[in-house]
Design an enzyme around this catalytic site. Sequence first.
Site, PDB file in Angstrom:
ATOM      1  N   SER A  57       0.249   6.504  -2.662  1.00 29.38           N
ATOM      2  CA  SER A  57       0.384   5.344  -1.784  1.00 29.38           C
ATOM      3  C   SER A  57       1.518   4.404  -2.194  1.00 29.38           C
ATOM      4  O   SER A  57       2.137   3.776  -1.335  1.00 29.38           O
ATOM      5  CB  SER A  57      -0.946   4.582  -1.703  1.00 29.38           C
ATOM      6  N   HIS A  84       0.585  -0.722  -4.887  1.00 29.25           N
ATOM      7  CA  HIS A  84       1.180  -0.848  -3.556  1.00 29.25           C
ATOM      8  C   HIS A  84       2.354  -1.820  -3.570  1.00 29.25           C
ATOM      9  O   HIS A  84       3.398  -1.560  -2.953  1.00 29.25           O
ATOM     10  CB  HIS A  84       0.127  -1.306  -2.556  1.00 29.25           C
TER      11      HIS A  84
END
Length: 220
Positions: free
Chosen positions: A144, A195
């Site tokens: 991610s 992230h």
Amino acid sequence: MQRRQGRVNAGLLLLLYQISQVGLQNIPSVTLGVLVLNIFLFLNPVRPLPEVCISVNEGFYRKNWQRLLLSPVHHADDWHLYYNMMSMLWKGIMLEKKLKSIWFAYIIAVFSVLTGVVYMVLEFMLVKVLDDPSYEMNCAVGFSGVLFALKVLNNHYNPGRVSSVLGLQISSKYACWVELVAIHLISPGTSFAGHLAGILVGLMYTMGPLKKIMKACAGI
């Protein structure tokens, strides 16, 4: 961080179905390679997840630098794999056609390593600012972070678009930041720093010196 065993991997089956719907012939080579690699390592992990995840303690203090390569391509469970690879499928199709396969593969390789490095820097900063050594132990896996970096690139190369985040229409310029906060609120167990590291790497490429450095290293 252990996978749940003895159950049907519904997320994996759905991922394979979605890929078949798109058609292998419609997926560029590097994007397809990333999908295959992540699926293969989900079914045949190199090591247990606690031995491939990246953290300040493991990566910096213990010098287990191989985790920078292993952590992005291992996933906690089938739904973690599903959501990441579906995102990779659509981002990869758009970006690989725009950037061409060789350069896109180069970007994936650099972003995979650099996202882990920036993640460790962010966690180390939290240790110092908050005086909380537990952040050294936060161990992350999954693609991610790289996907957030690719999202920044995709928005850069396709300005003016509008993205839907939780049903809200957000300008692509701000979509990655809204998505960063939204994911953390919906799934508090996800790695906010991981992230954020991806977004910062993407900005280093689109607005900073990273693209020039990569071209210099490639002899372009």
